[in-house]
Design a protein around this motif. Structure first.
Motif, PDB file in Angstrom:
ATOM      1  N   ASP A  10       0.806  -1.220   0.000  1.00  0.00           N
ATOM      2  CA  ASP A  10       0.000   0.000   0.000  1.00  0.00           C
ATOM      3  C   ASP A  10       0.844   1.276   0.000  1.00  0.00           C
ATOM      4  O   ASP A  10       0.291   2.373  -0.134  1.00  0.00           O
ATOM      5  CB  ASP A  10      -0.938   0.028   1.220  1.00  0.00           C
ATOM      6  CG  ASP A  10      -2.070  -0.972   1.113  1.00  0.00           C
ATOM      7  OD1 ASP A  10      -2.675  -1.072   0.024  1.00  0.00           O
ATOM      8  OD2 ASP A  10      -2.357  -1.644   2.126  1.00  0.00           O
ATOM      9  N   ARG A  55     -11.414   1.016   2.472  1.00  0.00           N
ATOM     10  CA  ARG A  55     -11.587   0.522   1.104  1.00  0.00           C
ATOM     11  C   ARG A  55     -13.071   0.450   0.740  1.00  0.00           C
ATOM     12  O   ARG A  55     -13.900   0.016   1.531  1.00  0.00           O
ATOM     13  CB  ARG A  55     -10.938  -0.832   0.960  1.00  0.00           C
ATOM     14  CG  ARG A  55      -9.440  -0.784   1.313  1.00  0.00           C
ATOM     15  CD  ARG A  55      -8.722  -2.065   0.963  1.00  0.00           C
ATOM     16  NE  ARG A  55      -7.456  -2.227   1.639  1.00  0.00           N
ATOM     17  CZ  ARG A  55      -6.293  -1.730   1.234  1.00  0.00           C
ATOM     18  NH1 ARG A  55      -6.239  -1.005   0.148  1.00  0.00           N
ATOM     19  NH2 ARG A  55      -5.189  -1.946   1.915  1.00  0.00           N
ATOM     20  N   THR A  60      -9.343   2.485  -2.784  1.00  0.00           N
ATOM     21  CA  THR A  60      -9.004   3.029  -1.476  1.00  0.00           C
ATOM     22  C   THR A  60      -9.651   4.403  -1.362  1.00  0.00           C
ATOM     23  O   THR A  60      -9.362   5.300  -2.148  1.00  0.00           O
ATOM     24  CB  THR A  60      -7.483   3.127  -1.290  1.00  0.00           C
ATOM     25  OG1 THR A  60      -6.918   1.830  -1.467  1.00  0.00           O
ATOM     26  CG2 THR A  60      -7.130   3.650   0.091  1.00  0.00           C
TER      27      THR A  60
END
Length: 190
Positions: A10, A55, A60
């Protein structure tokens, strides 16, 4: 929407979120987040389990960092002795603006902090971003003081020293599906 722990992959998304937010802030006349944030520091916070991703399916929608560790030089020894958790890097994707996701993430953080035994949910905000300060005041935070001395985490002078706090409290109204592990109790919590 689902909130879960961030994973090492991420980092790229978090960096792009920061760049997107910095561009938006520049349009508003703020220099907030204009200095790049080191990816290795971001990865370290992910590995520490303090970064959370919101999310919406495969997209996201937002992120928040919630940690029991205060940034050095901001809070007094007396304040540091109080059980607290600290919000950092709250960001909502621009396509999700206007949906109160930031407020809901703060409610989620306050609930998590309460379950960890914290008395306070605290944050530091950009000292020149009065709009952001007003936002936090509207979210129930009280301004504690502004600290201008010191060095920023990513180098240069301190620019994020507007300190605020609100009581950590139990809430169910964040409306997210929480897929995070239960928080660890703070070491000095009763």
């Amino acid at each position: 929407m689902i909130i879960s722990l961030a994973e090492p992959h991420d980092v790229a998304k978090l960096m792009s979120f920061r760049e997107e937010a910095a561009a938006w802030l520049r349009e508003l006349g703020s220099d907030q987040w204009s200095r790049p944030y080191p990816a290795d520091k971001l990865l370290a916070t992910i590995k520490a389990g303090t970064v959370f991703m919101l999310r919406d399916g495969h997209t996201t929608a937002g992120t928040i960092t919630l940690t029991p560790d205060a940034e050095e030089g901001l809070w007094t020894d007396g304040e540091l002795a109080e059980p607290s958790m600290y919000v950092n890097k709250l960001t909502v994707g621009r396509e999700y603006a206007g949906q109160n996701l930031g407020g809901r993430l703060l409610n989620w953080a306050g609930d998590r902090a309460h379950r960890a035994g914290a008395r306070w949910l605290r944050l530091d905000a950009w000292t020149t971003n009065e709009g952001l300060q007003q936002y936090y005041l509207a979210q129930g935070f009280a301004h504690v003081r502004t600290v201008n001395e010191g060095t920023a985490v990513n180098g240069g002078p301190r620019v994020s020293g507007w300190l605020a706090q609100r009581a950590a409290q139990r809430t169910e109204n964040h409306g997210f599906t929480d897929r995070t592990p239960a928080p660890e109790r703070l070491r000095f919590a009763a």
